[in-house]
Design a protein around this motif. Sequence first.
Motif, short mmCIF file in Angstrom:
data_model
loop_
_atom_site.label_atom_id
_atom_site.label_comp_id
_atom_site.label_asym_id
_atom_site.label_seq_id
_atom_site.Cartn_x
_atom_site.Cartn_y
_atom_site.Cartn_z
N ASN A 38 0.83 -1.20 0.00
CA ASN A 38 0.00 0.00 0.00
C ASN A 38 0.87 1.25 0.00
OD1 ASN A 38 -2.99 -0.33 0.16
ND2 ASN A 38 -2.46 -1.70 1.83
N LEU A 39 1.80 1.31 0.95
CA LEU A 39 2.58 2.54 1.16
C LEU A 39 4.08 2.31 1.16
CD1 LEU A 39 0.38 4.27 3.90
CD2 LEU A 39 0.64 4.96 1.52
N VAL A 40 4.54 1.12 0.74
CA VAL A 40 5.98 0.86 0.74
C VAL A 40 6.69 1.81 -0.22
CG1 VAL A 40 5.99 -0.87 -1.12
CG2 VAL A 40 7.68 -1.02 0.74
N ILE A 41 5.95 2.33 -1.18
CA ILE A 41 6.55 3.16 -2.21
C ILE A 41 6.72 4.62 -1.79
CG2 ILE A 41 4.41 3.87 -3.37
CD1 ILE A 41 5.81 3.30 -6.04
N VAL A 42 6.04 5.04 -0.69
CA VAL A 42 5.98 6.48 -0.42
C VAL A 42 7.33 7.09 -0.09
CG1 VAL A 42 3.54 6.53 0.21
CG2 VAL A 42 5.26 6.09 1.97
N THR A 43 8.18 6.38 0.65
CA THR A 43 9.49 6.95 0.95
C THR A 43 10.40 6.96 -0.27
OG1 THR A 43 9.98 4.77 1.91
CG2 THR A 43 9.64 6.58 3.44
N ALA A 44 10.02 6.22 -1.31
CA ALA A 44 10.81 6.20 -2.55
C ALA A 44 10.34 7.24 -3.55
CB ALA A 44 10.74 4.81 -3.18
N LEU A 45 9.23 7.92 -3.29
CA LEU A 45 8.65 8.82 -4.29
C LEU A 45 9.59 9.93 -4.73
CD1 LEU A 45 4.92 9.05 -3.15
CD2 LEU A 45 5.90 7.70 -5.01
N PRO A 46 10.30 10.60 -3.81
CA PRO A 46 11.24 11.62 -4.29
C PRO A 46 12.30 11.05 -5.23
CG PRO A 46 10.83 11.92 -1.95
CD PRO A 46 10.22 10.61 -2.33
N PHE A 97 0.97 9.35 3.61
CA PHE A 97 1.43 9.77 2.28
C PHE A 97 2.13 11.12 2.35
CE2 PHE A 97 0.57 12.17 -1.66
CZ PHE A 97 1.22 11.35 -2.58
N LEU A 98 1.57 12.07 3.08
CA LEU A 98 2.14 13.41 3.17
C LEU A 98 3.29 13.50 4.17
CD1 LEU A 98 -1.12 15.55 2.99
CD2 LEU A 98 0.59 15.25 1.19
N LEU A 99 3.16 12.81 5.30
CA LEU A 99 4.17 12.95 6.36
C LEU A 99 5.52 12.34 5.97
CD1 LEU A 99 2.00 12.31 9.54
CD2 LEU A 99 3.08 14.46 8.85
N THR A 100 5.49 11.25 5.22
CA THR A 100 6.77 10.67 4.79
C THR A 100 7.51 11.62 3.86
OG1 THR A 100 5.57 9.47 3.06
CG2 THR A 100 6.10 8.25 5.06
N GLN A 101 6.76 12.37 3.05
CA GLN A 101 7.39 13.36 2.18
C GLN A 101 7.83 14.58 2.97
OE1 GLN A 101 5.61 13.64 -1.91
NE2 GLN A 101 4.01 12.41 -0.96
#
Length: 462
Positions: free
Chosen positions: A26-34, A282-286
């Motif tokens: 679900n959210l494993v990708i969020v820290t990789a988004l940048p 989603f927002l806090l990891t960014q």
Amino acid sequence: MLHTKENVARAVAITGLAAFMAGLDNLVIVTALPTISVELGGALNDLEWTVNAYTLSFAVLMMLAAATGDRFGRRKVFVAGLLIFTGASAAAALAPGIGWLIAARAVQGVGAAVIMPLSLTLLTAAVPERKRGAALGVYAAVSGVSAAAGPLVGGLVVQELSWHWIFWLNVPVGLLLAPVALWGLADSRGPNARLDVAGTVLVSLGMFGLVFGIVSGHVDGWSSATTLTMLTGGVLALVLFVWWEKRTDEPMLPLALFRNRAFSGINVASLLMGVGVFGAIFLLTQFLQTVQGYDPMQAGVRMLAWTAAPMVAAPVSGMLADRFGGRPVVLVGLVLQTLALGYYAVVITPTVSYAAQLPAFVLAGLGMGLFYAPIAHVLMGSVREDEQGIAAGANAATRQLGATIGVALLAAVFSGWGGLESPQRFVDGLQPALWVGAGAMALAVVAMALVPRSQVVAQEVR
């Protein structure tokens, strides 16, 4: 298969690991988004779709997957879902561009849509009723924490390897689990119902229209032709879905289930909980990376207080649900998550210290742990045994829909009030988004509180 200790332990291990893998993505990708944005390109709305493509297909196909398992055999369909998920993970790892990655994520969601509800029904069938609460507590500790653990796992993998390995790691696990599940799980079926393809198409179009419209709204404007067309089309498709479900002989979602106030309250609370938690993560990891300057692994580690707390709280909450009933435990969990997001909205600044953020992470993690196991416990007790497959699918779909809406909605609030231009602009958008998330959690508390206590008690002791 007999309810021996070995068989029960094997069922918990297989279904828990499969659910963890599906939930993690679900959210494993969020820290990789940048990092992905730099390597593959893509604006904020493209990055949203790397999350939403997964959660949307995950959500809208879950009830069809549960019905397919009921008809053709849950173990066989469960294994097919594992193989779809594994193949799509390999495709995502090989993605040469953002469009390919989004498409692979959507197919991953199809596999997850099969894995999640069937893992719960297969586990329920393997465990004697007197031990079901504790087993569901262990299952919830593994599967419920998986979504929150995503940022930590993703950050660690991106930092030490590359973002591609977020998906490659699924491949050996999936290839191992498939034959083990065929050997180690007992098969079961539900009513031999006809599959509701028309209902699945309508609900899929409806949810896609709404989510696409929300994402489009903060990119093209809320009065743009694209936004209005997608939102209107989404609402119309959902109205047609309800009309169809009332008239077809074999609905994918029997609307009569929602006459049960416990079932309705559970699903409303699950939807709103997904909105608040997933949108915030989603927002806090960014925020931790783009504003506070942490690398992906450091950001994931700093969220460990959120991700680790459910591992402790979830098994305990399952036992508490066995003793005191699930409703009060769920209520406490939802209150803690409401307080966490509200507190975060109060203290957030571009330079806020980690020590000041820590109470929010701990409260949110404990709240998640106190939510998942009792929700599963009450859900399985609120319907007849032959309805458990579709009920599990409906509840898991509701949570995933909440996650999809949450990412789109909180990102829309973020874009409306702030932006990525500077740390202060980021916080200007993040603060109202967190208040929206806290509001969703508060409404979840109200929804669960309105469930009649006598009805929940009767269902749990039935």
